[in-house]
Structure formats: C-alpha cells, structure tokens
Design a protein around this motif. Structure first.
Motif, mmCIF file in Angstrom:
data_model
loop_
_atom_site.group_PDB
_atom_site.id
_atom_site.type_symbol
_atom_site.label_atom_id
_atom_site.label_comp_id
_atom_site.label_asym_id
_atom_site.label_seq_id
_atom_site.Cartn_x
_atom_site.Cartn_y
_atom_site.Cartn_z
ATOM 1 N N ALA A 198 0.840 -1.210 0.000
ATOM 2 C CA ALA A 198 0.000 0.000 0.000
ATOM 3 C C ALA A 198 0.870 1.253 0.000
ATOM 4 C CB ALA A 198 -0.905 -0.002 1.231
ATOM 5 N N ALA A 199 0.611 2.149 -0.946
ATOM 6 C CA ALA A 199 1.320 3.429 -0.973
ATOM 7 C C ALA A 199 1.074 4.155 0.344
ATOM 8 C CB ALA A 199 0.819 4.271 -2.140
ATOM 9 N N GLY A 200 2.122 4.681 0.931
ATOM 10 C CA GLY A 200 1.986 5.450 2.171
ATOM 11 C C GLY A 200 2.134 4.628 3.446
ATOM 12 N N ALA A 201 2.192 3.297 3.340
ATOM 13 C CA ALA A 201 2.293 2.471 4.559
ATOM 14 C C ALA A 201 3.529 2.826 5.391
ATOM 15 C CB ALA A 201 2.267 0.984 4.199
ATOM 16 N N PRO A 202 4.724 3.010 4.784
ATOM 17 C CA PRO A 202 5.882 3.365 5.624
ATOM 18 C C PRO A 202 5.694 4.703 6.347
ATOM 19 C CG PRO A 202 6.599 2.588 3.471
ATOM 20 C CD PRO A 202 5.122 2.790 3.374
ATOM 21 N N HIS A 203 4.972 5.641 5.716
ATOM 22 C CA HIS A 203 4.701 6.923 6.380
ATOM 23 C C HIS A 203 3.843 6.693 7.624
ATOM 24 C CE1 HIS A 203 5.674 7.791 2.195
ATOM 25 N NE2 HIS A 203 5.852 9.073 2.486
ATOM 26 N N ARG A 204 2.848 5.793 7.506
ATOM 27 C CA ARG A 204 1.974 5.495 8.653
ATOM 28 C C ARG A 204 2.784 4.818 9.759
ATOM 29 N NH1 ARG A 204 -1.088 8.355 9.661
ATOM 30 N NH2 ARG A 204 -2.496 6.970 10.798
ATOM 31 N N VAL A 205 3.677 3.915 9.363
ATOM 32 C CA VAL A 205 4.492 3.219 10.362
ATOM 33 C C VAL A 205 5.356 4.229 11.132
ATOM 34 C CG1 VAL A 205 6.350 1.528 10.695
ATOM 35 C CG2 VAL A 205 4.482 1.044 9.084
ATOM 36 N N ALA A 206 5.908 5.201 10.415
ATOM 37 C CA ALA A 206 6.722 6.227 11.084
ATOM 38 C C ALA A 206 5.866 7.017 12.079
ATOM 39 C CB ALA A 206 7.340 7.156 10.044
ATOM 40 N N ALA A 207 4.633 7.347 11.665
ATOM 41 C CA ALA A 207 3.761 8.128 12.552
ATOM 42 C C ALA A 207 3.340 7.304 13.775
ATOM 43 C CB ALA A 207 2.537 8.602 11.776
ATOM 44 N N TRP A 208 3.003 6.034 13.577
ATOM 45 C CA TRP A 208 2.541 5.192 14.695
ATOM 46 C C TRP A 208 3.659 4.911 15.696
ATOM 47 C CZ3 TRP A 208 0.250 1.466 10.579
ATOM 48 C CH2 TRP A 208 -1.046 1.872 10.236
ATOM 49 N N THR A 209 4.861 4.629 15.177
ATOM 50 C CA THR A 209 5.934 4.147 16.072
ATOM 51 C C THR A 209 6.824 5.273 16.593
ATOM 52 O OG1 THR A 209 7.492 3.811 14.242
ATOM 53 C CG2 THR A 209 6.061 1.940 14.825
ATOM 54 N N GLY A 210 6.884 6.400 15.860
ATOM 55 C CA GLY A 210 7.815 7.460 16.252
ATOM 56 C C GLY A 210 9.269 7.095 15.971
ATOM 57 N N LEU A 211 9.491 5.997 15.275
ATOM 58 C CA LEU A 211 10.859 5.572 14.948
ATOM 59 C C LEU A 211 11.253 6.094 13.562
ATOM 60 C CD1 LEU A 211 10.826 1.796 16.011
ATOM 61 C CD2 LEU A 211 12.020 3.675 17.160
ATOM 62 N N PRO A 212 12.560 6.217 13.287
ATOM 63 C CA PRO A 212 12.984 6.453 11.909
ATOM 64 C C PRO A 212 12.577 5.257 11.045
ATOM 65 C CG PRO A 212 14.871 6.578 13.424
ATOM 66 C CD PRO A 212 13.703 6.068 14.218
ATOM 67 N N VAL A 213 12.043 5.539 9.868
ATOM 68 C CA VAL A 213 11.600 4.477 8.951
ATOM 69 C C VAL A 213 12.247 4.715 7.585
ATOM 70 C CG1 VAL A 213 9.604 3.519 7.711
ATOM 71 C CG2 VAL A 213 9.422 4.061 10.153
ATOM 72 N N ALA B 126 2.818 1.384 -5.690
ATOM 73 C CA ALA B 126 3.359 1.977 -6.916
ATOM 74 C C ALA B 126 3.896 3.378 -6.638
ATOM 75 C CB ALA B 126 2.272 2.031 -7.984
ATOM 76 N N HIS B 127 4.239 3.659 -5.384
ATOM 77 C CA HIS B 127 4.543 5.028 -4.980
ATOM 78 C C HIS B 127 6.028 5.367 -5.073
ATOM 79 C CE1 HIS B 127 4.684 8.124 -1.495
ATOM 80 N NE2 HIS B 127 4.454 8.751 -2.632
ATOM 81 N N GLN B 128 6.875 4.791 -4.186
ATOM 82 C CA GLN B 128 8.278 5.200 -4.102
ATOM 83 C C GLN B 128 9.170 4.008 -3.757
ATOM 84 O OE1 GLN B 128 10.189 8.273 -4.001
ATOM 85 N NE2 GLN B 128 8.497 9.433 -4.910
ATOM 86 N N HIS B 129 10.401 4.077 -4.214
ATOM 87 C CA HIS B 129 11.427 3.093 -3.833
ATOM 88 C C HIS B 129 12.749 3.873 -3.770
ATOM 89 C CE1 HIS B 129 13.547 -0.518 -3.185
ATOM 90 N NE2 HIS B 129 13.172 -1.235 -4.219
ATOM 91 N N PRO B 130 12.891 4.726 -2.754
ATOM 92 C CA PRO B 130 13.991 5.702 -2.790
ATOM 93 C C PRO B 130 15.393 5.116 -2.712
ATOM 94 C CG PRO B 130 12.786 5.838 -0.691
ATOM 95 C CD PRO B 130 11.991 4.940 -1.599
ATOM 96 N N THR B 131 15.587 3.997 -2.001
ATOM 97 C CA THR B 131 16.959 3.469 -1.960
ATOM 98 C C THR B 131 17.347 2.811 -3.280
ATOM 99 O OG1 THR B 131 16.235 1.406 -0.870
ATOM 100 C CG2 THR B 131 17.016 3.197 0.559
ATOM 101 N N GLN B 132 16.352 2.330 -4.061
ATOM 102 C CA GLN B 132 16.655 1.836 -5.406
ATOM 103 C C GLN B 132 17.161 3.006 -6.265
ATOM 104 O OE1 GLN B 132 16.277 -1.479 -6.714
ATOM 105 N NE2 GLN B 132 17.482 -0.600 -8.374
ATOM 106 N N ALA B 133 16.515 4.160 -6.119
ATOM 107 C CA ALA B 133 16.941 5.331 -6.896
ATOM 108 C C ALA B 133 18.364 5.742 -6.534
ATOM 109 C CB ALA B 133 15.971 6.491 -6.655
#
Ligand code: CP
Length: 304
Positions: free
Chosen positions: A106-121, A128-135
């Motif tokens: 799901a697009a945005g899931a890592p953003h939600r995980v960061a908000a829920w946990t307060g941890l760096p994600v 189909a949103h982002q794959h920044p470390t591949q870039a």
C-alpha cells in the motif's frame, strides 16, 4: 528522521549520501568488510511484499555496520490471525529496534508506520509510490560509470504507470542533472506528465540512439500492468530491448534494470548478460547506499 521518498531531498543531500556510499564501497572491499559504526543499534526489516535484492541488501548493509537485525515477514506471523499493520509494528517496536525498514503493497504504509511508532523508517518500496533506496543505488551506478549525471539522457522504458522505481528514479536523476524520457505504450505512461520533469515517447526506436542509459522496467503484473496492452508479443516488438535495438544504441550507452528481469520480454536474454548491462552493479551498489542511509539516519560514528 525517516527516508520515505526522494522528493524531500535536494541535490546536495543526495550527493552527500552517494559520496558516503562510495566510502562504504571501499569498506565492502576490505578482507573483513565490517565497521563498528552502528554497534549496539537494532534494525527491524518488515517486508509485507516479496523481495530478494532490497531485503537481503538491507540485511547485508546493517551487518556490515555491526548493527543487529530483526526480520519480519507476514508468512508464519500473526498477520495470518488477522493482526493489523499498526498492531504488528507497535508489537515490534516494543522489542526495542532503533529503526524500521518497511516494504508494503500500500502506498503510504511506511509513512503510517513512522507516525505510529515514532521511529525512523526507511521506505523499502510502497505500492506503486516510491522506492527511494533503489533510486540511490541506480544514481550511484550511473555516477560511477559516467562520473556524473549532468547532461546525460536517461530513457526509462516499460510499465511506468505502476512503477515505484520510475517515480523515485525520475526524481533522483533529474535532481542530479540528467534529462529523463519515459517510453511506453500510452496505457503504461503516467496519465499526465504535468507533475513530472520529463518528456514522454511511445516509440523506443525513435529515441534509442540518443540515450546514454537505457533503463528497463518489467511489466508489473501484480499491479495490473499486463491488462492494458494487446499481447506480450506486440509489447516486445515495440518496447523490448532486442538485439537489433541494442545494436542501434550509442556504443558508450549502458543498460540498467532494477530486477527482477523477465528475460525475453523487456530485455533479450543475451543482453541481460552483456558487460554493458549494469544490473549486478546496481545490486552491489544497493548495499553501499543502504549502508549510507542507515548510517546517516542512525547518526553513526564516522571515526568508528
Ligand atoms: N529492485 C527490487 O526492489 O528488487 P526486489 O523486489 O527483489 O527487492
């Protein structure tokens, strides 16, 4: 601080990460390829979608920095009993990781995980949103080959509409000075290019001679990509990197692919193994850039 997309990072910041990755390439070539930079840190790898390259290169990167790792996959977990993403990541947080690496459909899931946990994600690919470390891995591969991205012409060919790699790569390549042209059947191009700093083409044959980098994408069958053109045979005849098209390329130009490849569809079998195909360099560089991102987010000790 998290690393969720490329757009939030300017050229200076991206280049700083690539420069650090170059240093880690040197570390990875040592007889004992390990530094104590993140000793005492724990990284949770949370992969809700299949992965070979990203998951294992994050694990390799974490261990090369002397971090401990926790690996989570839904198969065999309490997700099968109905546990939600939120409850799953809160449960994992209670075990004390310092950072989470998240891949999810799901697009945005890592953003939600960061908000829920307060941890760096770190976003390891979300829908189909982002794959920044591949870039970053791909940018480092191009920079290593050509010395820079400025002025290069990169063609991204294939299922762009469903590709998180295309989104992140367009942002990274253009921020670093390259010109990007997207090539695909109309149904696999973005609906509008208004927000994309690119040109678009429906003819690979018209532009292939002008490209420095021929960057191929597979058809994302799992996201509906195979339903929007008549047949694979027609796709190969118009957009596949065949031996004829490879011969038409500039002799200095290179071929790239994020993997997994579908040999015989987007790339001819023999070209996938050619020395101008940088597919395995992309994989190797993926370890170094993931070390750099982990190091920067967790405030690693440079002297260590
Ligand atoms: N390029 C890439 O993300 O590959 P994996 O799906 O194998 O991680």
């Amino acid at each position: 601080m998290s690393f969720l997309d490329i757009e939030g990072h300017d050229r200076t910041d991206l280049e700083a990460t690539l420069d650090l990755a170059d240093e880690f390439i040197e570390v990875l070539r040592r007889p004992i390829p390990r530094v104590p930079a993140l000793q005492g840190k724990t990284i949770a790898h949370i992969f809700y979608e299949a992965s070979t390259r990203t998951r294992l290169s994050f694990e390799r990167a974490a261990k090369a920095l002397s971090a401990d790792v926790m690996n989570f996959a839904p198969s065999g977990s309490s997700v099968s009993k109905g546990e939600s993403l939120k409850d799953t990541v809160l449960t994992l947080r209670a075990m004390g990781p310092d950072l989470m690496v998240v891949r999810h459909g799901a697009a945005g899931a890592p953003h939600r995980v960061a908000a829920w946990t307060g941890l760096p994600v770190i976003n390891a690919g979300d829908g189909a949103h982002q794959h920044p470390t591949q870039a970053l891995a791909d940018s480092l591969t191009i920079r290593t080959r050509f010395g820079k991205l400025d002025g290069l012409r990169v063609g991204i060919i294939g299922d762009i509409r469903h590709s998180r790699v295309a989104r992140s790569n367009v942002a990274a390549f253009t921020a670093l000075g390259a010109e990007v042209v997207l090539v695909a059947p109309r149904t696999l191009l973005p609906v509008s290019s208004a927000e994309w700093p690119v040109t678009m083409s429906e003819s690979l044959d018209e532009i292939i001679e002008d490209l420095d980098v021929v960057y191929l994408l597979r058809i994302q069958v799992e996201r509906g990509g195979a339903c929007v053109f008549p047949s694979l045979t027609e796709y190969v005849s118009r957009f596949g990197l065949t031996s004829r098209r490879f011969s038409a390329m500039n002799p200095e130009a290179v071929v790239m692919h994020p993997g997994p490849m579908n040999r015989g569809i987007e790339i001819a079998d023999s070209i996938a193994d050619d020395e101008r195909a940088l597919v395995l360099d992309q994989v190797s560089n993926g370890v170094a850039v993931r070390m750099a991102v982990l190091f920067r987010l967790l405030g690693g000790d440079r002297n260590g």
